[in-house]
Design an enzyme around this catalytic site. Structure first.
Site, PDB file in Angstrom:
ATOM      1  N   CYS A 135       1.375  -7.050  15.739  1.00 38.87           N
ATOM      2  CA  CYS A 135       2.663  -6.530  16.146  1.00 38.87           C
ATOM      3  C   CYS A 135       3.809  -7.736  16.183  1.00 38.87           C
ATOM      4  O   CYS A 135       4.871  -7.226  16.041  1.00 38.87           O
ATOM      5  CB  CYS A 135       2.537  -5.726  17.532  1.00 38.87           C
ATOM      6  SG  CYS A 135       1.641  -4.259  17.292  1.00 38.87           S
TER       7      CYS A 135
ATOM      8  N   HIS B  77       0.882  -1.283   0.065  1.00 37.93           N
ATOM      9  CA  HIS B  77       0.155  -0.039  -0.147  1.00 37.93           C
ATOM     10  C   HIS B  77       0.923   1.310  -0.013  1.00 37.93           C
ATOM     11  O   HIS B  77       2.057   1.250   0.143  1.00 37.93           O
ATOM     12  CB  HIS B  77      -1.073  -0.038   0.937  1.00 37.93           C
ATOM     13  CG  HIS B  77      -0.374  -0.368   2.498  1.00 37.93           C
ATOM     14  ND1 HIS B  77       0.765   0.715   2.965  1.00 37.93           N
ATOM     15  CD2 HIS B  77      -0.494  -1.177   3.420  1.00 37.93           C
ATOM     16  CE1 HIS B  77       0.904   0.422   4.188  1.00 37.93           C
ATOM     17  NE2 HIS B  77       0.392  -0.771   4.665  1.00 37.93           N
TER      18      HIS B  77
ATOM     19  N   HIS C 150       3.663   1.876   2.502  1.00 40.64           N
ATOM     20  CA  HIS C 150       5.090   1.001   1.974  1.00 40.64           C
ATOM     21  C   HIS C 150       5.791   1.777   0.882  1.00 40.64           C
ATOM     22  O   HIS C 150       7.265   2.201   0.886  1.00 40.64           O
ATOM     23  CB  HIS C 150       5.006  -0.136   1.400  1.00 40.64           C
ATOM     24  CG  HIS C 150       4.119  -1.533   2.203  1.00 40.64           C
ATOM     25  ND1 HIS C 150       2.961  -1.709   2.131  1.00 40.64           N
ATOM     26  CD2 HIS C 150       4.531  -1.843   3.633  1.00 40.64           C
ATOM     27  CE1 HIS C 150       2.515  -2.623   3.091  1.00 40.64           C
ATOM     28  NE2 HIS C 150       3.338  -2.465   3.791  1.00 40.64           N
TER      29      HIS C 150
ATOM     30  N   LYS D 203      -6.714   5.643   8.780  1.00 35.42           N
ATOM     31  CA  LYS D 203      -5.482   4.662   9.186  1.00 35.42           C
ATOM     32  C   LYS D 203      -5.445   3.762   8.135  1.00 35.42           C
ATOM     33  O   LYS D 203      -6.531   3.029   7.755  1.00 35.42           O
ATOM     34  CB  LYS D 203      -5.351   4.385  10.530  1.00 35.42           C
ATOM     35  CG  LYS D 203      -4.121   3.641  10.716  1.00 35.42           C
ATOM     36  CD  LYS D 203      -3.802   3.264  12.304  1.00 35.42           C
ATOM     37  CE  LYS D 203      -2.935   2.362  12.503  1.00 35.42           C
ATOM     38  NZ  LYS D 203      -2.685   2.064  13.918  1.00 35.42           N
TER      39      LYS D 203
ATOM     40  N   CYS E 129       0.320  -9.574  20.672  1.00 38.92           N
ATOM     41  CA  CYS E 129      -0.584  -9.162  19.553  1.00 38.92           C
ATOM     42  C   CYS E 129       0.326  -9.557  18.276  1.00 38.92           C
ATOM     43  O   CYS E 129       1.253  -9.492  17.985  1.00 38.92           O
ATOM     44  CB  CYS E 129      -0.328  -7.647  19.575  1.00 38.92           C
ATOM     45  SG  CYS E 129      -1.171  -6.868  18.068  1.00 38.92           S
TER      46      CYS E 129
HETATM   47 ZN   LIG Z   1      -0.787  -4.936  17.411  1.00 34.97          ZN
END
Ligand SMILES: [Zn+2]
Length: 509
Positions: free
Chosen positions: A132, A20, A23, A306, A129
């Site tokens: 992440c 996207h 990047h 976002k 997560c």
């Molecule tokens: Zn996360």
């Protein structure tokens, strides 16, 4: 000018979806720095690639009902294929799942840290997560949700390998304080220093092969565990240089070894901790040099939203499609001219179009076209030298042209692309105003009426205008390489005359 050796890297994106615009921002920023250093005569190696071993890739493949290897092949190819539409000049592209250089390097790095006594096994329970790929402390989760993803982390309990990060807090702080590890912008450096001052906990650097769905690099001598994907991914910065063959290998010594030049990582603010804390600590443990510079960008939003990790860049096309529709120069220019050094920037197609039309079609395109057209109309495309006295009023423009290379260099050294493009834009403005004030059409009329001084003044205006355009062609080359080469070609009189004027940058929309 003294030259240096510069190794530049982007982060390697995980490839659970196609690229996207976020990047594209980092790739283009790194590309500008690479091109800028090459033009300065520096020795440059610019590397990018893809993080294939992320658990997110596994989950995306499961959701799509296809083998992980197929999914990462397809998406990694889309990343590599950005080279042409974005005019990227990378020298190397590493894929962590399939590149034969990668795994031996990751294993070597693991063994080096193990030899330093920094890896140990521990039972662990924590909140993880997957987006992440990291554990969080409850205090780091507002409302119990990941601050990056807004999702609820999983409770994970297993025996893992841990890295003794706590041992390196003092050394990291010293290296950052003294600027041996430079982090730009300063707000990001301070964020890292605060994080270190808050105390560094050892962190988990493996997970069970079962939880990783068997995807990733096995821990050496412990096949029940795979190496934490961040360890694996960060390692790319040296595995691509042949670190797996040993520290004496030629590329490694040249670009990363003790006594090599600058080692510059670009990264987004969301992965700063990995680049400025975890990675340097791993390198310290392994007895290897650290990066010299970590340059941190903020995020893009698209239409106020976002860019979601699940490919939710909304209705806006990916960077290759945008470049296909509006041109490489327009996409690069928007990213470099509109995105601030600090603070998020919002992308819309309307903004991209407006910026390209205002700057590239009107400002720059008009300048080059009016100067080269007048040279044809009044001088049949041939430029004539003019006595300096005839160049009245050219001083401020010529001074600005002389100063702009240093201004651009200083801006790029501070990782400020907007300041660099603004400095270039002042030349376009000054040059357009200079030509308007000089009224070359009036000088041409006076010359035809027998005023020889007016003819010399006209030669001076044309010469100064062409000089400004050539300065712009040279200085714009790292930012919009295609457009810059068209300007250079339009101003090339090596055959004795300038080529027939052609539209430089047609309006888009
Ligand atoms: Zn996360």
């Amino acid at each position: 000018m003294s030259t240096e050796r510069v190794y530049l890297t982007t982060t390697i994106p995980y490839v659970n979806g196609p690229p996207h615009l976020g990047h594209a921002l980092e790739f283009v920023q790194a590309d500008v720095l690479a091109r800028h250093h090459r033009l300065a005569g520096d020795e440059v190696r610019f590397q990018t690639g893809t993080d294939d071993n992320s658990l997110k890739n596994v989950l995306a493949a499961e959701a799509a009902g296809i083998p992980v290897a197929d999914l990462v092949d397809r998406n990694a190819a889309a990343f590599a294929a950005l080279r042409e539409p974005l005019a990227l000049s990378f020298d190397d592209f590493i894929r962590t799942s399939s590149d034969p250089r990668h795994r031996p390097g990751v294993e070597r790095l693991w063994r080096a840290c193990a030899a330093s006594g920094d890896l140990y096994q521990k039972d662990y329970a924590g909140l993880y997560c997957v987006g992440c790929e990291q554990f969080y402390k409850p205090a780091e989760l507002p409302g119990g949700l990941c601050p990056e993803h807004g999702t609820r982390p999983q409770q994970v309990r297993e025996q893992n390998w841990f890295f003794r990060l706590s041992r390196y807090a003092g050394r990291l702080q010293g290296l950052i304080d003294t600027g041996q590890l430079r982090i730009e912008p300063a707000a990001r450096r301070n964020e890292v220093l605060r994080f270190i001052a808050g105390g560094l906990d050892d962190f988990s650097v493996s997970r069970s092969t079962a939880r990783a769905r068997g995807w990733g690099i096995p821990v050496p001598d412990d096949p029940g565990q795979v190496i934490y994907v961040w360890w694996d991914a960060l390692g790319n910065y040296i595995t691509a240089l042949g670190y797996g063959d040993g520290e004496g290998s030629e590329l490694y010594e040249r670009w990363w070894g003790h006594g090599s030049g600058r080692r510059i990582h670009l990264c987004g603010k969301g992965v700063l901790r990995f680049h400025a804390v975890y990675w340097p600590a791993i390198l310290l443990s392994a007895g290897l040099p650290l990066p010299t510079d970590i340059l941190v960008h903020d995020y893009l939003t698209i239409g106020g939203r976002k860019i979601s990790k699940s490919g939710g860049a909304g209705a806006v096309a990916g960077p290759a499609a945008l470049a296909g529709r509006f041109g490489t120069d327009a996409v690069r220019w928007w990213l470099l001219r509109e995105v601030p050094r600090v603070g998020d920037a919002d992308f819309t197609v309307a903004r991209l179009v407006a910026r390209a039309n205002e700057d590239l079609a009107n400002g720059l395109g008009n300048l080059v076209s009016r100067v080269t057209s007048m040279a044809h109309r009044y001088r049949q495309g041939g430029l004539r030298p003019a006595p300096q006295a005839a160049a009245a009023g050219a001083g401020p423009l010529l001074d600005a042209c002389g100063l702009v290379p240093d201004r651009v260099s200083a801006a790029l050294a501070g990782f400020d692309f907007r300041a660099a493009t603004t400095a270039l834009w002042e030349i376009v403005d000054l040059a357009n105003r200079y030509v308007e004030r000089a009224e070359p059409w009036r000088l041409a009329a006076a010359e035809r009426a027998g005023d020889a001084a007016a003819g010399q003044a006209l030669d001076a205006v044309l010469g100064t205008g062409i000089r400004a355009c050539r300065t712009l062609a040279g200085q714009l080359a790292p930012f919009v390489p295609d457009l810059a080469s068209r300007i250079a070609a339009a101003c090339d009189d090596s055959s004795g005359r300038l080529p027939e004027p052609r539209p430089l940058f047609p309006r888009i929309g």
